[in-house]
Motif scaffolding. Structure first.
Motif, PDB file in Angstrom:
ATOM      1  N   ASP A 144       0.229   4.780 -40.693  1.00  0.00           N
ATOM      2  CA  ASP A 144      -0.666   4.901 -39.625  1.00  0.00           C
ATOM      3  C   ASP A 144      -1.690   3.599 -39.701  1.00  0.00           C
ATOM      4  N   LEU A 145      -2.103   3.142 -40.791  1.00  0.00           N
ATOM      5  CA  LEU A 145      -3.033   1.936 -40.900  1.00  0.00           C
ATOM      6  C   LEU A 145      -2.293   0.665 -40.589  1.00  0.00           C
ATOM      7  N   VAL A 146      -1.063   0.599 -40.855  1.00  0.00           N
ATOM      8  CA  VAL A 146      -0.239  -0.375 -40.257  1.00  0.00           C
ATOM      9  C   VAL A 146      -0.158  -0.215 -38.726  1.00  0.00           C
ATOM     10  N   ALA A 147       0.178   0.693 -38.204  1.00  0.00           N
ATOM     11  CA  ALA A 147       0.031   0.811 -36.587  1.00  0.00           C
ATOM     12  C   ALA A 147      -1.338   0.523 -36.024  1.00  0.00           C
ATOM     13  N   THR A 148      -2.307   0.748 -36.782  1.00  0.00           N
ATOM     14  CA  THR A 148      -3.504   0.454 -35.964  1.00  0.00           C
ATOM     15  C   THR A 148      -4.088  -0.992 -36.280  1.00  0.00           C
ATOM     16  N   GLY A 149      -3.223  -1.492 -37.176  1.00  0.00           N
ATOM     17  CA  GLY A 149      -3.555  -3.035 -37.379  1.00  0.00           C
ATOM     18  C   GLY A 149      -4.633  -3.174 -38.639  1.00  0.00           C
ATOM     19  N   GLU A 150      -4.823  -2.125 -39.227  1.00  0.00           N
ATOM     20  CA  GLU A 150      -5.845  -2.510 -40.470  1.00  0.00           C
ATOM     21  C   GLU A 150      -5.382  -2.912 -41.563  1.00  0.00           C
ATOM     22  N   ILE A 151      -4.211  -2.631 -41.944  1.00  0.00           N
ATOM     23  CA  ILE A 151      -3.436  -3.406 -43.044  1.00  0.00           C
ATOM     24  C   ILE A 151      -2.144  -4.068 -42.369  1.00  0.00           C
ATOM     25  N   GLU A 152      -1.557  -4.887 -43.380  1.00  0.00           N
ATOM     26  CA  GLU A 152      -0.151  -5.478 -42.831  1.00  0.00           C
ATOM     27  C   GLU A 152       0.631  -5.565 -44.170  1.00  0.00           C
ATOM     28  N   LEU A 153       1.895  -5.157 -43.942  1.00  0.00           N
ATOM     29  CA  LEU A 153       2.738  -5.092 -45.212  1.00  0.00           C
ATOM     30  C   LEU A 153       3.325  -6.350 -45.333  1.00  0.00           C
ATOM     31  N   LYS A 154       3.676  -6.568 -46.508  1.00  0.00           N
ATOM     32  CA  LYS A 154       4.779  -7.736 -46.966  1.00  0.00           C
ATOM     33  C   LYS A 154       6.039  -7.390 -46.280  1.00  0.00           C
ATOM     34  N   SER A 155       6.642  -8.377 -45.731  1.00  0.00           N
ATOM     35  CA  SER A 155       8.038  -8.467 -45.109  1.00  0.00           C
ATOM     36  C   SER A 155       9.090  -8.162 -46.381  1.00  0.00           C
ATOM     37  N   VAL A 156      10.329  -7.613 -45.792  1.00  0.00           N
ATOM     38  CA  VAL A 156      11.203  -7.598 -46.794  1.00  0.00           C
ATOM     39  C   VAL A 156      11.804  -8.869 -47.267  1.00  0.00           C
ATOM     40  N   GLU A 157      11.720 -10.090 -46.365  1.00  0.00           N
ATOM     41  CA  GLU A 157      12.000 -11.312 -46.595  1.00  0.00           C
ATOM     42  C   GLU A 157      11.206 -11.834 -47.794  1.00  0.00           C
ATOM     43  N   GLU A 158      10.019 -11.360 -47.823  1.00  0.00           N
ATOM     44  CA  GLU A 158       8.873 -11.771 -48.878  1.00  0.00           C
ATOM     45  C   GLU A 158       9.265 -11.312 -50.324  1.00  0.00           C
TER      46      GLU A 158
END
Length: 396
Positions: free
Chosen positions: A375-389
């Protein structure tokens, strides 16, 4: 000669052609509706100079000439006018019209400015400019299918700069476009993107292709604007020609989201069956699955306090007490390490007192933590590291 004196010089508006402009009609710069002539009394109050000496001073001017006067006046006042949004042919006509004009007397200037002010006062409703503006205004209000169909039928050129359309694409779509084109075209595409978007596009390209494209950028020094425009139109046309798909996500992403919410035993059972049926699809599903064990790998340490604030402490205690696998324990330690030391100590004490947790309660707590983070990702409050990273870090 002072500027005021230049503006005060009279112009012959009676029968002269003003350098070939006398016979012009209102053209593309004409007012959208007749205003019934100029009201000298009404203009005087708005211009700050009293009543006009010649109420019909601008009657011999074409609409294009009046537009040129208004644009010149606004530019002199330092106004920012988005003239680049006009079609190319109108920009050309406006510039040529300004090039043909010389000196405008004060009465004519006041008369044109007053007519323009009256025009603005009489505007009751303003519609978007063309189909492109209408679709922008209606986006989200009409169905995606209708929106896509109208864009396709109208053609790419009606939507202004095709590069603006391309810059809105996700990096993986841009990478797909680049791989389908020649190296030179892909180099132009890379050069036209914002630096952040270009870097993201490179991440989604295989190493050898990314190297060839980046080297080809050095060969773009002599590319002409017309060539860049044609490339943009061609690429944008390909994007618009794509069929309208029913799902925004790939099959792997959709199934991965479902299995993320499923019980661990059922998830493992499904993945085992997928490995036997279609190993490649199983890999894409695994990349889309998000579990408690992956929190430490995908989450940035600085974002942990944001997650803790939206979780209840009992759920967090239950999840940490239930975590016994090595990867789950790593996530628990990651969360405890990046919260306040006082809260971490309190949670450790409660975990020690909690004892063994039932599987259903533990998996429910895991799901609550994962859902809160998504939910935090969807609202833009946090950003996850990508699978590639993650894969690059594992490789390093």
């Amino acid at each position: 000669m002072p500027q005021d004196d230049m503006l005060a010089l009279p112009m012959d508006l009676g029968g002269g052609d003003m350098g070939g402009m006398g016979g012009m009609d209102m053209g593309d710069f004409a007012a959208p509706a007749p205003l019934g002539g100029l009201d000298a009394g009404g203009l005087g109050d708005g211009m700050g100079g009293g009543a006009l000496a010649n109420p019909a001073a601008a009657s011999g001017l074409s609409g294009k000439a009046k537009a040129a006067i208004i644009v010149r006046l606004l530019l002199n006042e330092g106004a920012e006018i988005p003239l680049e949004e006009l079609p190319d042919d109108l920009q050309l006509e406006l510039t040529q019209q300004m090039g043909r004009m010389r000196i405008v007397d004060r009465d004519t200037l006041n008369s044109v400015a007053g007519e323009f002010a009256d025009l603005l006062d009489n505007v009751g409703l303003h519609f978007p400019n063309g189909l492109a503006g209408a679709l922008s205004a209606m986006e989200g209000k009409i169905s995606r299918h209708t929106h896509t169909r109208l864009r396709r039928e109208a053609g790419v050129r009606q939507f202004g700069d095709p590069w603006e359309r391309l810059k809105q694409l996700p990096p993986e779509d841009l990478a797909e476009l680049a791989q389908a084109e020649s190296t030179e075209v892909a180099a132009v595409l890379l050069s036209k993107l914002d630096t952040a978007k270009a870097a993201q596009m490179l991440i989604h390209l295989p190493g050898p292709i990314a190297r060839r494209i980046t080297y080809a950028v050095s060969q773009t020094a002599n590319v002409t604007p017309d060539t860049v425009d044609r490339i943009g139109l061609s690429l944008a046309a390909q994007v618009e020609a794509r069929p309208d798909l029913a799902f925004d996500q790939t099959p792997g992403q959709r199934l991965g989201a479902v299995l993320t919410e499923a019980a661990a035993a059922k998830r493992d059972e499904v993945l085992t069956a997928l490995d036997e049926e279609d190993e490649e699809f199983a890999v894409s599903v695994r990349k889309a699955i998000f579990t408690y064990a992956l929190v430490a790998e995908r989450m940035n340490p600085l974002d942990v306090p944001k997650l803790i604030r939206v979780l209840s402490q009992p759920d967090l205690v239950t999840a940490i007490a239930f975590a016994t696998d090595e990867e789950d324990v790593a996530t628990s330690e990651f969360l405890l390490k990046n919260m306040s030391s006082r809260m971490a100590d309190n949670i450790r004490e409660e975990v020690a007192e909690r004892g063994k947790v039932k599987r259903s309660d533990g998996e429910t707590a895991f799901s609550l933590i994962i859902s809160a983070m998504r939910d935090l990702v969807a609202t833009g409050e946090i950003e996850l590291k990508s699978v590639e990273e993650d894969e690059e870090q594992d490789g390093g």
